[in-house]
Design an enzyme around this catalytic site. Structure first.
Site, mmCIF file in Angstrom:
data_model
loop_
_atom_site.group_PDB
_atom_site.id
_atom_site.type_symbol
_atom_site.label_atom_id
_atom_site.label_comp_id
_atom_site.label_asym_id
_atom_site.label_seq_id
_atom_site.Cartn_x
_atom_site.Cartn_y
_atom_site.Cartn_z
ATOM 1 N N LYS A 135 6.422 -4.088 -3.856
ATOM 2 C CA LYS A 135 7.861 -3.930 -3.684
ATOM 3 C C LYS A 135 8.300 -3.885 -2.225
ATOM 4 O O LYS A 135 9.306 -4.453 -1.859
ATOM 5 C CB LYS A 135 8.335 -2.672 -4.395
ATOM 6 C CG LYS A 135 9.846 -2.603 -4.409
ATOM 7 C CD LYS A 135 10.361 -1.971 -5.649
ATOM 8 C CE LYS A 135 11.862 -2.072 -5.718
ATOM 9 N NZ LYS A 135 12.328 -3.386 -6.176
ATOM 10 N N TRP B 213 -2.461 -2.798 -1.695
ATOM 11 C CA TRP B 213 -2.089 -4.209 -1.777
ATOM 12 C C TRP B 213 -2.946 -4.887 -0.723
ATOM 13 O O TRP B 213 -2.760 -4.676 0.476
ATOM 14 C CB TRP B 213 -0.598 -4.382 -1.485
ATOM 15 C CG TRP B 213 -0.105 -5.772 -1.720
ATOM 16 C CD1 TRP B 213 0.305 -6.287 -2.916
ATOM 17 C CD2 TRP B 213 0.054 -6.821 -0.767
ATOM 18 N NE1 TRP B 213 0.698 -7.600 -2.759
ATOM 19 C CE2 TRP B 213 0.546 -7.951 -1.452
ATOM 20 C CE3 TRP B 213 -0.191 -6.936 0.600
ATOM 21 C CZ2 TRP B 213 0.819 -9.158 -0.820
ATOM 22 C CZ3 TRP B 213 0.073 -8.144 1.241
ATOM 23 C CH2 TRP B 213 0.576 -9.233 0.530
ATOM 24 N N HIS C 193 20.651 -35.505 -6.378
ATOM 25 C CA HIS C 193 19.970 -35.912 -5.143
ATOM 26 C C HIS C 193 18.463 -35.708 -5.234
ATOM 27 O O HIS C 193 17.783 -35.605 -4.214
ATOM 28 C CB HIS C 193 20.555 -35.155 -3.949
ATOM 29 C CG HIS C 193 22.021 -35.437 -3.782
ATOM 30 N ND1 HIS C 193 22.496 -36.639 -3.321
ATOM 31 C CD2 HIS C 193 23.114 -34.687 -4.095
ATOM 32 C CE1 HIS C 193 23.821 -36.612 -3.321
ATOM 33 N NE2 HIS C 193 24.213 -35.435 -3.794
ATOM 34 N N CYS D 6 0.841 -1.194 0.000
ATOM 35 C CA CYS D 6 0.000 0.000 0.000
ATOM 36 C C CYS D 6 0.882 1.252 0.000
ATOM 37 O O CYS D 6 1.913 1.291 0.663
ATOM 38 C CB CYS D 6 -0.946 0.096 1.195
ATOM 39 S SG CYS D 6 -2.159 -1.212 1.233
ATOM 40 N N GLU E 110 8.946 -14.627 -10.746
ATOM 41 C CA GLU E 110 8.125 -13.500 -10.283
ATOM 42 C C GLU E 110 7.590 -12.636 -11.411
ATOM 43 O O GLU E 110 6.506 -12.084 -11.283
ATOM 44 C CB GLU E 110 8.834 -12.656 -9.216
ATOM 45 C CG GLU E 110 9.998 -11.851 -9.676
ATOM 46 C CD GLU E 110 10.666 -11.088 -8.534
ATOM 47 O OE1 GLU E 110 9.974 -10.630 -7.623
ATOM 48 O OE2 GLU E 110 11.897 -10.949 -8.566
ATOM 49 N N ASN F 39 -1.785 2.323 5.456
ATOM 50 C CA ASN F 39 -0.888 1.231 5.063
ATOM 51 C C ASN F 39 -0.517 0.486 6.338
ATOM 52 O O ASN F 39 0.032 1.100 7.252
ATOM 53 C CB ASN F 39 0.368 1.798 4.391
ATOM 54 C CG ASN F 39 1.463 0.756 4.210
ATOM 55 O OD1 ASN F 39 1.167 -0.424 4.041
ATOM 56 N ND2 ASN F 39 2.701 1.185 4.239
ATOM 57 N N GLY F 40 -0.821 -0.811 6.393
ATOM 58 C CA GLY F 40 -0.502 -1.586 7.594
ATOM 59 C C GLY F 40 -1.650 -2.529 7.914
ATOM 60 O O GLY F 40 -2.516 -2.777 7.063
ATOM 61 N N ARG G 78 4.057 -0.196 -4.889
ATOM 62 C CA ARG G 78 3.787 -0.745 -3.553
ATOM 63 C C ARG G 78 2.515 -1.586 -3.505
ATOM 64 O O ARG G 78 2.250 -2.251 -2.498
ATOM 65 C CB ARG G 78 3.658 0.401 -2.541
ATOM 66 C CG ARG G 78 4.898 1.247 -2.435
ATOM 67 C CD ARG G 78 4.696 2.380 -1.448
ATOM 68 N NE ARG G 78 4.542 1.867 -0.110
ATOM 69 C CZ ARG G 78 5.542 1.591 0.718
ATOM 70 N NH1 ARG G 78 6.779 1.785 0.320
ATOM 71 N NH2 ARG G 78 5.312 1.125 1.922
ATOM 72 N N GLU H 67 18.768 -16.700 -7.625
ATOM 73 C CA GLU H 67 18.272 -15.374 -8.007
ATOM 74 C C GLU H 67 17.682 -15.411 -9.432
ATOM 75 O O GLU H 67 16.647 -14.801 -9.698
ATOM 76 C CB GLU H 67 19.414 -14.347 -7.884
ATOM 77 C CG GLU H 67 19.136 -12.956 -8.392
ATOM 78 C CD GLU H 67 17.988 -12.232 -7.686
ATOM 79 O OE1 GLU H 67 17.453 -12.743 -6.694
ATOM 80 O OE2 GLU H 67 17.611 -11.159 -8.193
ATOM 81 N N LYS I 72 13.845 -14.387 -10.301
ATOM 82 C CA LYS I 72 13.488 -13.333 -11.260
ATOM 83 C C LYS I 72 12.498 -13.864 -12.283
ATOM 84 O O LYS I 72 11.501 -13.229 -12.587
ATOM 85 C CB LYS I 72 14.721 -12.830 -12.034
ATOM 86 C CG LYS I 72 15.642 -11.836 -11.423
ATOM 87 C CD LYS I 72 15.105 -10.507 -11.001
ATOM 88 C CE LYS I 72 14.473 -10.579 -9.646
ATOM 89 N NZ LYS I 72 15.234 -10.074 -8.534
#
Ligand code: F6R
Length: 612
Positions: A607, A75, A508, A2, A492, A101-102, A27, A485, A489
């Site tokens: 983000k 969000w 394995h 948010c 996502e 936001n929260g 956000r 990484e 990438k």
């Protein structure tokens, strides 16, 4: 998670709010909304989905000559991403509005209490309870009402509040969610993050937990929420500018940020290392040499991509500073029994400096007596203010949700930290130190010169691979975290399932996945484990896996294993992780683009992860 923005001043308010929301949309983008004061009334617009939908229902050029207003990009946590759940939320009469936001943890109990008193709720959100609670506490003084309401609330919040009857007043408050105030000529602003303020002011004040701000045109005061005691806070001048948070002709922020990496790395390194000697100076680290010499362990704590940077740093620090390193995912670190004390240095790695789990992790470590430093990109963020010392990555604002330049700058900063620790403890010899220092600068220059060619090579692969359902990424040693990484990438932003593995671990279990359909990206530089990795690649080839190899220029053997090779210039082995990150970033970007995905705003992500 948010984004909130607020304004009181002489400008037309709607364009200021929309511009702020554009810069905060990274956000969250489940819904967006804004509200402004107009002729004694609060005018509210909301829309489900991305900001563009809100822009479709708001007249940006509406003739409100000057103004007070709030905006929000969501969000979703409590309640589906519908227009009805979009912020701002109001009280029963529509006279009080709140953006938030929260998470209000005790919202259910408060909601039941307010319903019993006759309040009517219209959304499924936790936020709406704030509007009704403030209404319930209001007796002619909005500031007092907000304070009383917040004294009843458990959880995290950054809020902005307006009251229809006070057209030039904005009240803001913060607890465990980021909030920065902007101070302009004759105007005041609030925002969840600095980029929203950059078109208007670079003078900012970071609010701390349990603080609130009372903003009017050109004047403000800051108080403690609990007792209303006024506070004097430092004004910080930010050295980012507005254009740094724009696309500058690139199709996406992510591509722009990939191409900014060489300069960002140089900015991170510059002034901290003497090129002729490799001697490192990190005055902001906040640790004196005596303390550094008493450290007997380092705990690296981070999430996501930043955690991958920590995994690389473990190899470096153990090799060149001789200190044992543990690496933890912050959401695990914060809840396990920690054997951390004053002889352990905790290093938090975070682009945003606001990630809830990482922040909670460093708070626990500090309680146990550990010194804490943070490697961080956002000046003034919560972690930078709570840690004993900071190493800033000077990557500039990172807007693309998938982290790129922040990651390679974290690596550069952690390499500097390694050299510094080795130097202070006297365990790194000057010849090696000089070579390592030079190699760090060289790698940035090599990326600069090779990036366009790398992009072209990767683009040639895309048609053959974009439709794959699954991918494996493998690497050994320092390049194992880079394989993780690369997989992160890709998943996502392209929504292709991808896993990263240590190449030696394939047999394995994961080798069972390999068939003619499965692409495997293998990082095979000419390093000390080259032969071992090549053996693993041969094992994949023997099972008809589709190989993409990323290796060292001049290594003809790679071309005999597959037609899909991306060659990179030779760099010193220690610095390979920085260079070998780039092709995987480009591969994820190009594949996501080819699949028509929203590269900068992938689904379900945000983000800055300020909820745990
Ligand atoms: C992935 C990504 C995330 C972040 C993670 C931690 O591309 O960006 O995995 O790395 O959410 O965020 P920070 O570094 O801000 O603590």
């Amino acid at each position: 998670m948010c984004g909130i923005v607020g304004y009181v001043g002489p400008r037309r308010v709607v364009p200021v709010l929309l511009e702020g929301l554009r810069r905060l949309e990274y956000r969250g983008y489940d819904s967006a909304g804004l509200v402004y004061q107009h002729n004694g009334e609060l005018v509210r617009h909301r829309a489900k989905g991305k900001l563009v939908n809100l822009e479709g229902v708001v007249d940006e050029h509406i003739g409100v000559a000057s103004g007070t207003g709030l905006g929000h990009t969501r969000w979703a946590t409590h309640g589906a991403p519908t227009e009805n759940n979009a912020h701002p939320h109001t009280d029963c009469k529509g006279e009080i509005v709140v953006v938030h936001n929260g998470i209000i943890e005790n919202y259910n109990a408060l909601k039941n209490e307010l319903i019993a008193k006759g309040h009517t709720f219209v959304s499924e959100t936790d936020t709406e309870v704030l509007a009704h609670l403030i209404e319930d506490c209001l007796d002619g003084d909005l500031v007092a009402a907000v304070r009383t309401a917040l004294s009843r609330v458990d959880g995290s919040y950054a809020i902005g509040v307006l009251w229809a009857r006070e057209p030039e007043l904005l009240v803001a408050a913060r607890n465990q969610s980021p909030l920065v105030m902007g101070v302009g000529e004759d105007a005041c602003y609030i925002a969840s993050d600095i980029p929203a303020l950059l078109p208007y002011t670079r003078e900012v004040i970071f609010l701390d937990d349990q603080e609130m701000a009372v903003l009017r045109r050109g004047e403000y005061s800051i108080l403690q929420i609990e007792d209303g005691v006024p506070l004097t806070k430092e004004v910080t001048t930010i050295d980012w500018n507005a254009s740094m948070a724009e696309k500058a002709g690139y199709r996406h922020f992510m591509l722009k940020e990939i191409f900014e990496q060489p300069q960002a790395i140089l900015n991170t390194v510059s002034g901290r290392i003497v090129p002729d000697t490799g001697v490192v100076d990190l005055p902001e680290i906040g640790l004196d040499p005596a303390t550094i010499n008493t450290i007997d362990r380092i705990a690296l704590v981070a999430c996501g991509t930043s955690w991958h940077a920590a995994l690389v740093a473990k190899y470096w620090i153990e090799k060149y500073a001789g200190i044992p390193v543990e690496v933890d995912i912050a959401s695990e670190f914060r809840y396990r029994k920690l054997l951390v004390n004053e002889r352990v240095l905790t290093v938090a790695i975070s682009q945003s400096g606001e990630t809830a789990d990482t922040l909670a992790g460093i708070r626990r470590a500090a309680e146990l007596g550990s010194k804490v430093i943070t490697v961080c990109n956002v000046v003034g963020s919560t972690m930078t203010r709570e840690a004993d010392g900071v190493i800033y990555t000077h990557a500039g604002p990172e807007i693309g949700v998938a982290s790129t330049k922040a990651f390679t700058c974290q690596l550069a900063a952690l390499f500097l930290l390694t050299l510094y620790l080795g130097q202070v403890r006297g365990v790194i010899d000057p010849v090696t130190q000089k070579k390592l220092g030079n190699a760090l600068i060289d790698v940035a220059n090599l990326i600069e010169s090779d990036l366009p060619r790398m992009q072209k090579d990767v683009q040639e692969l895309v048609e053959r691979y974009y439709a794959a359902k699954d991918f494996l990424f493998v690497g050994r040693g320092l390049n194992f975290p880079i394989a993780l990484e690369g997989a992160l990438k890709l998943k996502e932003i392209s929504y292709i399932h991808a896993e990263g593995y240590a190449a030696g671990e394939l047999k394995h279990g994961p080798i069972a996945l390999i068939d003619q359909e499965m692409p495997i990206v293998a990082l095979v530089p000419k390093d000390t484990v080259y032969q071992k990795t090549i053996s693993n690649v041969e094992e994949i080839k023997a099972r008809q896996g589709r190989l993409v190899l990323i290796g060292t220029e001049g290594d003809e053997h790679l071309a005999s294993l597959t037609e899909d090779v991306v060659y990179l210039p030779h760099v010193r082995e220690d610095l390979m992780p920085i260079l070998y990150t780039i092709p995987s970033q480009l591969l994820a970007y190009e594949i996501a683009n080819r699949r028509g995905c929203d590269v900068d705003q992938p689904r379900n992500l945000a983000k800055s992860v300020t909820v745990e």
